[in-house]
Design an enzyme around this catalytic site. Sequence first.
Site, PDB file in Angstrom:
ATOM      1  N   HIS A 226       0.848  -1.202   0.000  1.00 25.33           N
ATOM      2  CA  HIS A 226       0.000   0.000   0.000  1.00 25.33           C
ATOM      3  C   HIS A 226       0.880   1.248   0.000  1.00 25.33           C
ATOM      4  O   HIS A 226       2.080   1.168   0.260  1.00 25.33           O
ATOM      5  CB  HIS A 226      -0.902   0.041   1.239  1.00 25.33           C
ATOM      6  CG  HIS A 226      -0.137   0.183   2.536  1.00 25.33           C
ATOM      7  ND1 HIS A 226       0.575  -0.857   3.117  1.00 25.33           N
ATOM      8  CD2 HIS A 226       0.062   1.253   3.350  1.00 25.33           C
ATOM      9  CE1 HIS A 226       1.159  -0.437   4.219  1.00 25.33           C
ATOM     10  NE2 HIS A 226       0.870   0.851   4.386  1.00 25.33           N
ATOM     11  N   ASP A 228       0.926   5.154   1.877  1.00 27.43           N
ATOM     12  CA  ASP A 228       0.321   5.831   3.017  1.00 27.43           C
ATOM     13  C   ASP A 228      -0.406   7.075   2.515  1.00 27.43           C
ATOM     14  O   ASP A 228       0.106   7.799   1.668  1.00 27.43           O
ATOM     15  CB  ASP A 228       1.388   6.232   4.044  1.00 27.43           C
ATOM     16  CG  ASP A 228       1.989   5.017   4.741  1.00 27.43           C
ATOM     17  OD1 ASP A 228       1.379   3.933   4.684  1.00 27.43           O
ATOM     18  OD2 ASP A 228       3.073   5.158   5.345  1.00 27.43           O
ATOM     19  N   HIS A 283       4.788   0.108  -0.197  1.00 24.37           N
ATOM     20  CA  HIS A 283       5.584  -0.736   0.692  1.00 24.37           C
ATOM     21  C   HIS A 283       4.720  -1.840   1.282  1.00 24.37           C
ATOM     22  O   HIS A 283       3.488  -1.787   1.209  1.00 24.37           O
ATOM     23  CB  HIS A 283       6.246   0.120   1.777  1.00 24.37           C
ATOM     24  CG  HIS A 283       5.285   0.953   2.584  1.00 24.37           C
ATOM     25  ND1 HIS A 283       4.631   2.061   2.087  1.00 24.37           N
ATOM     26  CD2 HIS A 283       4.842   0.819   3.851  1.00 24.37           C
ATOM     27  CE1 HIS A 283       3.857   2.585   3.015  1.00 24.37           C
ATOM     28  NE2 HIS A 283       3.952   1.840   4.092  1.00 24.37           N
ATOM     29  N   ARG A 293       8.534  -9.083  14.833  1.00 26.99           N
ATOM     30  CA  ARG A 293       8.908  -7.734  14.395  1.00 26.99           C
ATOM     31  C   ARG A 293       7.955  -6.745  15.061  1.00 26.99           C
ATOM     32  O   ARG A 293       6.741  -6.985  15.119  1.00 26.99           O
ATOM     33  CB  ARG A 293       8.803  -7.619  12.869  1.00 26.99           C
ATOM     34  CG  ARG A 293       9.052  -6.208  12.354  1.00 26.99           C
ATOM     35  CD  ARG A 293       8.957  -6.151  10.837  1.00 26.99           C
ATOM     36  NE  ARG A 293       8.725  -4.802  10.385  1.00 26.99           N
ATOM     37  CZ  ARG A 293       9.690  -3.948  10.016  1.00 26.99           C
ATOM     38  NH1 ARG A 293      10.950  -4.326  10.042  1.00 26.99           N
ATOM     39  NH2 ARG A 293       9.388  -2.731   9.625  1.00 26.99           N
TER      40      ARG A 293
HETATM   41  C1  GA4 Z   1      -2.481   2.729   5.470  1.00 22.37           C
HETATM   42  C2  GA4 Z   1      -1.550   3.604   6.322  1.00 22.37           C
HETATM   43  C3  GA4 Z   1      -1.931   3.616   7.814  1.00 22.37           C
HETATM   44  O1  GA4 Z   1      -1.504   2.402   8.439  1.00 22.37           O
HETATM   45  C4  GA4 Z   1      -3.459   3.778   8.004  1.00 22.37           C
HETATM   46  C5  GA4 Z   1      -4.130   2.601   7.329  1.00 22.37           C
HETATM   47  C6  GA4 Z   1      -5.651   2.491   7.454  1.00 22.37           C
HETATM   48  C7  GA4 Z   1      -6.058   1.546   8.585  1.00 22.37           C
HETATM   49  O2  GA4 Z   1      -5.336   0.605   8.926  1.00 22.37           O
HETATM   50  O3  GA4 Z   1      -7.163   1.764   9.114  1.00 22.37           O
HETATM   51  C8  GA4 Z   1      -6.154   2.001   6.070  1.00 22.37           C
HETATM   52  C9  GA4 Z   1      -4.939   2.170   5.099  1.00 22.37           C
HETATM   53  C10 GA4 Z   1      -3.934   2.976   5.881  1.00 22.37           C
HETATM   54  C11 GA4 Z   1      -5.354   2.864   3.783  1.00 22.37           C
HETATM   55  C12 GA4 Z   1      -6.722   2.413   3.215  1.00 22.37           C
HETATM   56  C13 GA4 Z   1      -7.722   2.027   4.302  1.00 22.37           C
HETATM   57  C14 GA4 Z   1      -7.356   2.775   5.575  1.00 22.37           C
HETATM   58  C15 GA4 Z   1      -6.669   0.575   5.982  1.00 22.37           C
HETATM   59  C16 GA4 Z   1      -7.444   0.605   4.699  1.00 22.37           C
HETATM   60  C17 GA4 Z   1      -7.751  -0.471   3.992  1.00 22.37           C
HETATM   61  C18 GA4 Z   1      -3.798   3.979   9.475  1.00 22.37           C
HETATM   62  C19 GA4 Z   1      -3.953   4.887   7.126  1.00 22.37           C
HETATM   63  O4  GA4 Z   1      -4.087   6.056   7.435  1.00 22.37           O
HETATM   64  O5  GA4 Z   1      -4.276   4.390   5.898  1.00 22.37           O
END
Ligand code: GA4
Length: 350
Positions: A226, A228, A283, A293
């Site tokens: 994904h 960020d 990443h 980890r």
């Molecule tokens: C990816 C980056 C961060 O960990 C996060 C994730 C969020 C979550 O875990 O709730 C998301 C993901 C992240 C992007 C798309 C959506 C939201 C899970 C998901 C499938 C906290 C963020 O801000 O976006």
Amino acid sequence: MVVMSKPAMEHHCAATTLFPEIPLIDLSKPDSKNLIVKACEEFGFFKLINHGVPTEFITRLESEAIKFFSLPLSEKEKAGPVDPFGYGNKKIGSNGDVGWVEYILLTTSNEANYQKFSAIFGEAAEKFRYAINQSQTKTLHILYLFDFRCVFCSFAVNDYVSAVKKMAYEILEMLADGLKIQPRNVFSKLLMDEESDSAFRLNHYPPCPELNQETNGMNLIGFGEHTDPQIISVLRSNNISGLQISLKDGNWISIPPDQNSFFINVGDSLQVMTNGRFNSVRHRVMANGSKSRLSMIYFGGPPLSEKIAPLPSLMKGEDSLYKEFTWYEYKKSAYKSRLADNRLGVFEKI
Ligand code: GA4
């Protein structure tokens, strides 16, 4: 850790062994600003040393996190489910993504956590609120509240996040300098804003013993690929490997862990603000056969009402690659997406 459902084993996700040097930035060197810009352009990612975050903040938070993740699942689940903050196990987001990971997701900037935990823990949380109000920053962080008799308010999270935020401001100001744009707080002010929508995450990737058996080179995804969403993410992990980044050519490379350094990711919002000059880095994390980890990530985001658009000072006559949107609009759409989706796609101009 109790296995609820088994994430899919995947073939062919081994990272390539021939890889370029990951940019290394020494924050104490004055010429770093140009190297940071280059790293953000070429990788959307870099490793940071001489970062100034006190080691004791890191080790204290790490040992608290280990204590938390060692609790029985039933205790940890009292801090869940994630909606959108709290304790999560294997499920990531709400659209069917799973990984070999358990985690705590916190907001770093408002009272949402308090409200959530207060509903569960009532009086104990009141005591917590009192403790927090006594603290200097009055920022609210809870690592865990697992027992009505034991309110654990984590000043460790507070100290760590405050120090990492300061470092993130510095990086963003060096970026503005390196890009020769003004004011130099053009990015950092978004994270400094009281309304900044930032988050903090502790990820625990338990060992997966099956990976040590004859698995024919199979890999298990700890956290799926994904980008960020925010402006910048600051990651620190223990010395156990797992993190991989995708290069512009689509090849994946493994990032050797280093518990004394930080790793910085460009997020989607910074990609937009630079009109694609920087790329948010794709990443993922692979699970390990024998070792745990542990990572801690600060996600620096803008206020919900903020318009996310290319900075005019960076445009030099070019057109924006993106339609106009606010961080709120992006988030609304992001929370409907799957982890691996290209979340900026819907905002791209055709
Ligand atoms: C990816 C980056 C961060 O960990 C996060 C994730 C969020 C979550 O875990 O709730 C998301 C993901 C992240 C992007 C798309 C959506 C939201 C899970 C998901 C499938 C906290 C963020 O801000 O976006």
